[in-house]
Design a protein around this motif. Sequence first.
Motif, short mmCIF file in Angstrom:
data_model
loop_
_atom_site.label_atom_id
_atom_site.label_comp_id
_atom_site.label_asym_id
_atom_site.label_seq_id
_atom_site.Cartn_x
_atom_site.Cartn_y
_atom_site.Cartn_z
N GLU A 1 -10.08 1.56 -12.44
CA GLU A 1 -9.23 0.40 -12.67
C GLU A 1 -8.05 0.48 -11.71
OE1 GLU A 1 -7.45 0.38 -16.48
OE2 GLU A 1 -6.18 -1.35 -16.07
N ALA A 2 -7.83 -0.52 -10.89
CA ALA A 2 -6.71 -0.52 -9.95
C ALA A 2 -5.45 -0.93 -10.70
CB ALA A 2 -6.98 -1.50 -8.81
N PRO A 3 -4.46 -0.04 -10.80
CA PRO A 3 -3.25 -0.36 -11.55
C PRO A 3 -2.32 -1.28 -10.75
CG PRO A 3 -3.04 1.79 -10.57
CD PRO A 3 -4.43 1.31 -10.25
N GLU A 4 -1.43 -1.88 -11.45
CA GLU A 4 -0.43 -2.72 -10.80
C GLU A 4 0.47 -1.84 -9.95
OE1 GLU A 4 1.56 -5.08 -13.62
OE2 GLU A 4 3.10 -5.78 -12.25
N ARG A 5 0.76 -2.28 -8.73
CA ARG A 5 1.51 -1.43 -7.79
C ARG A 5 3.03 -1.63 -7.88
NH1 ARG A 5 -1.66 1.15 -4.18
NH2 ARG A 5 -3.76 1.26 -5.00
N ASP A 6 3.50 -2.29 -8.91
CA ASP A 6 4.94 -2.45 -9.12
C ASP A 6 5.59 -1.07 -9.22
OD1 ASP A 6 6.91 -4.23 -11.65
OD2 ASP A 6 7.50 -2.89 -10.03
N PRO A 7 6.60 -0.73 -8.42
CA PRO A 7 7.21 0.60 -8.47
C PRO A 7 7.86 0.90 -9.81
CG PRO A 7 8.54 -0.88 -7.13
CD PRO A 7 7.24 -1.58 -7.39
N HIS A 8 8.08 -0.12 -10.63
CA HIS A 8 8.68 0.10 -11.94
C HIS A 8 7.64 0.01 -13.05
CE1 HIS A 8 12.67 0.11 -10.19
NE2 HIS A 8 12.38 -1.01 -9.56
N ALA A 9 6.37 0.16 -12.70
CA ALA A 9 5.32 0.16 -13.71
C ALA A 9 5.53 1.34 -14.65
CB ALA A 9 3.96 0.26 -13.03
N ASP A 10 4.97 1.22 -15.87
CA ASP A 10 5.27 2.23 -16.88
C ASP A 10 4.17 3.25 -17.05
OD1 ASP A 10 3.36 0.63 -17.97
OD2 ASP A 10 4.44 0.16 -19.82
N ARG A 11 3.38 3.48 -16.03
CA ARG A 11 2.33 4.48 -16.13
C ARG A 11 2.11 5.16 -14.78
NH1 ARG A 11 -3.05 0.64 -16.84
NH2 ARG A 11 -2.62 -0.78 -15.12
N HIS A 12 1.53 6.36 -14.86
CA HIS A 12 1.15 7.08 -13.65
C HIS A 12 -0.26 6.70 -13.25
CE1 HIS A 12 4.45 9.64 -15.18
NE2 HIS A 12 4.67 9.90 -13.92
N TYR A 13 -0.59 6.92 -11.98
CA TYR A 13 -1.95 6.72 -11.50
C TYR A 13 -2.19 7.66 -10.32
CZ TYR A 13 0.13 3.78 -7.81
OH TYR A 13 0.87 3.32 -6.75
N ILE A 14 -3.45 7.77 -9.94
CA ILE A 14 -3.80 8.59 -8.79
C ILE A 14 -4.53 7.73 -7.76
CG2 ILE A 14 -3.88 10.82 -9.96
CD1 ILE A 14 -6.88 10.49 -10.29
N GLU A 15 -4.32 8.04 -6.48
CA GLU A 15 -5.06 7.42 -5.39
C GLU A 15 -6.02 8.46 -4.84
OE1 GLU A 15 -2.01 4.02 -3.67
OE2 GLU A 15 -2.34 5.87 -2.53
N ILE A 16 -7.29 8.11 -4.77
CA ILE A 16 -8.34 9.03 -4.38
C ILE A 16 -8.89 8.62 -3.02
CG2 ILE A 16 -10.55 10.06 -5.04
CD1 ILE A 16 -9.86 9.02 -7.94
N ARG A 17 -8.77 9.51 -2.05
CA ARG A 17 -9.32 9.28 -0.71
C ARG A 17 -10.51 10.22 -0.52
NH1 ARG A 17 -3.97 8.32 -0.57
NH2 ARG A 17 -3.23 6.57 0.73
#
Length: 289
Positions: free
Chosen positions: A4-20
């Motif tokens: 699931e691609a999370p919202e990229r707002d810098p003030h979003a309320d959750r962490h995510y990972i980017e996988i290359r």
Amino acid sequence: MSVEAPERDPHADRHYIEIRCRGTVEALALDADRLVVGRHRSNGVVLDDKAVSRVHAVLERSNGVWFICDLGSHNGTFVNGKRILQERPLFRDDQIRLGETLITFCGPGAGDQTRDLEKVSSSPAAERTFMFTDVVESTGWVGLIGDEAWQDLVDWHNRTLREAFLSHGGEEVDSAGDGFFVVFPDALSAAGCAVAILRTLAQHRREHGFAPRVRVGLHSAIAIHSSEGYRGKAVHLAARIAALAGADEILASGDTTAHLGDHFAFSPSRSVQLKGVSAEVLVASLAWR
């Protein structure tokens, strides 16, 4: 890999990972508290990377803080270019490398992981060694010598162990009857204390004919300290290792033995399954006689 691609707002309320991985870039929101990464299809993140183990590493949230831990992978887990040997807290923009795959830990702006760590810790996160001790077959002792004599024996046992904790720089966190939870600044101090305890009890047994038989468990990891004391996965793991130990045994995790070098002798390491811990854990008995 379905993500699931999370919202990229810098003030979003959750962490995510980017996988290359293999020329692709994907994003995954960290909505669950635990995410296993590896090549096997059962993992939360499945990587098409032959240099990655079937079950390679785990991301886990404890007390609001995200940690990463290698699960005995063949090629290791690296954070910002350094191989990790034990559980490590993650911070925004940390670079995690597994095989040929690069994972970036991305955090929200206002809820930065650094602040989360500060909230639960009264001091910076640092590695500590956790010790749990317990008298083996204490019920049998009570039936053999009676309540009053048993209480006298417990009082002597507690004084003896507390003297050892103090002389080796240990911090007593909790006690329950005839058991203790103690934190040490390093593995060498904890191991030295454990050896001193069992040798003192053995000497008392030889000279006076009796002494309680004690088991000791040791585990080294990054410690998170809050106003409520030490908490989290590392404490749970140390307690489970102690419960697995036998009478007159010092059982240490692989994370602890790795720090002791040639200072102590150990039995061959073995993998064990601990209650409440999904991945197998390496342990070894420390020779003290």
